[in-house]
Motif scaffolding. Sequence first.
Motif, PDB file in Angstrom:
ATOM      1  N   SER A  25      -5.250   9.270  -1.444  1.00  0.00           N
ATOM      2  CA  SER A  25      -4.453   8.711  -0.590  1.00  0.00           C
ATOM      3  C   SER A  25      -4.873   8.377   0.951  1.00  0.00           C
ATOM      4  N   HIS A  28      -5.968   4.766   1.726  1.00  0.00           N
ATOM      5  CA  HIS A  28      -4.908   3.785   1.602  1.00  0.00           C
ATOM      6  C   HIS A  28      -4.338   3.500   2.811  1.00  0.00           C
ATOM      7  N   SER A  37       0.078   9.976  -2.335  1.00  0.00           N
ATOM      8  CA  SER A  37       0.711   8.693  -2.901  1.00  0.00           C
ATOM      9  C   SER A  37      -0.339   8.003  -4.006  1.00  0.00           C
ATOM     10  N   HIS A  38      -1.589   8.141  -3.601  1.00  0.00           N
ATOM     11  CA  HIS A  38      -2.631   7.502  -4.617  1.00  0.00           C
ATOM     12  C   HIS A  38      -3.456   8.410  -5.187  1.00  0.00           C
ATOM     13  N   ALA A  69       6.289   6.058  -8.688  1.00  0.00           N
ATOM     14  CA  ALA A  69       7.450   5.215  -7.963  1.00  0.00           C
ATOM     15  C   ALA A  69       8.204   4.384  -8.758  1.00  0.00           C
ATOM     16  N   HIS A  76       2.638   6.122  -5.613  1.00  0.00           N
ATOM     17  CA  HIS A  76       2.504   4.989  -5.511  1.00  0.00           C
ATOM     18  C   HIS A  76       1.383   3.919  -6.545  1.00  0.00           C
ATOM     19  N   ALA A  77       0.318   4.907  -6.808  1.00  0.00           N
ATOM     20  CA  ALA A  77      -0.792   4.397  -7.544  1.00  0.00           C
ATOM     21  C   ALA A  77      -1.408   5.473  -8.335  1.00  0.00           C
TER      22      ALA A  77
END
Length: 103
Positions: A25, A28, A37-38, A69, A76-77
Motif C-alpha cells: 500500500s 500507491h 489496500s494493495h 473491493a 483495492h488490488a
Amino acid sequence: MQLQQQLSEHLQNLQPVYLEILNESAGHGGYYPGKESHFKVVIVSDVFTGLRLVQRHQKVYAQVNHLLAAGGGAIHALAIHAYAPNEWTGNVPQSPDCAHAPK
C-alpha cells in the motif's frame, strides 16, 4: 483483525507449503500509515499442480473475494503469484511502480 492477517487465514484453505503476503500500500497513491489496500500474495501449493494460471487465480479469489473491493471488502488490488511446488524457485517477483505512487 487486520486485512493482511485475514488474507493469511483464508489462504490456509489452499494448504500452502509457502505463503508470503506483502502489504504494498505504501507504494500507491493516497497512502497513509496503517493503510491496507494493495497486497501481493506469493503462494505455493499442491492444489495448483496441473492448473492453468487463470484457474490458480480463481482458487485464490474463491478464498478471499469477500475481502476485495469488488466483493464488498477493503482491498483495492491483489497481485497473485501462485505456484505448484515443482515450479517454485524461491524468487518473489518484483512489483511494478505505481503511476500514482507518492514521490
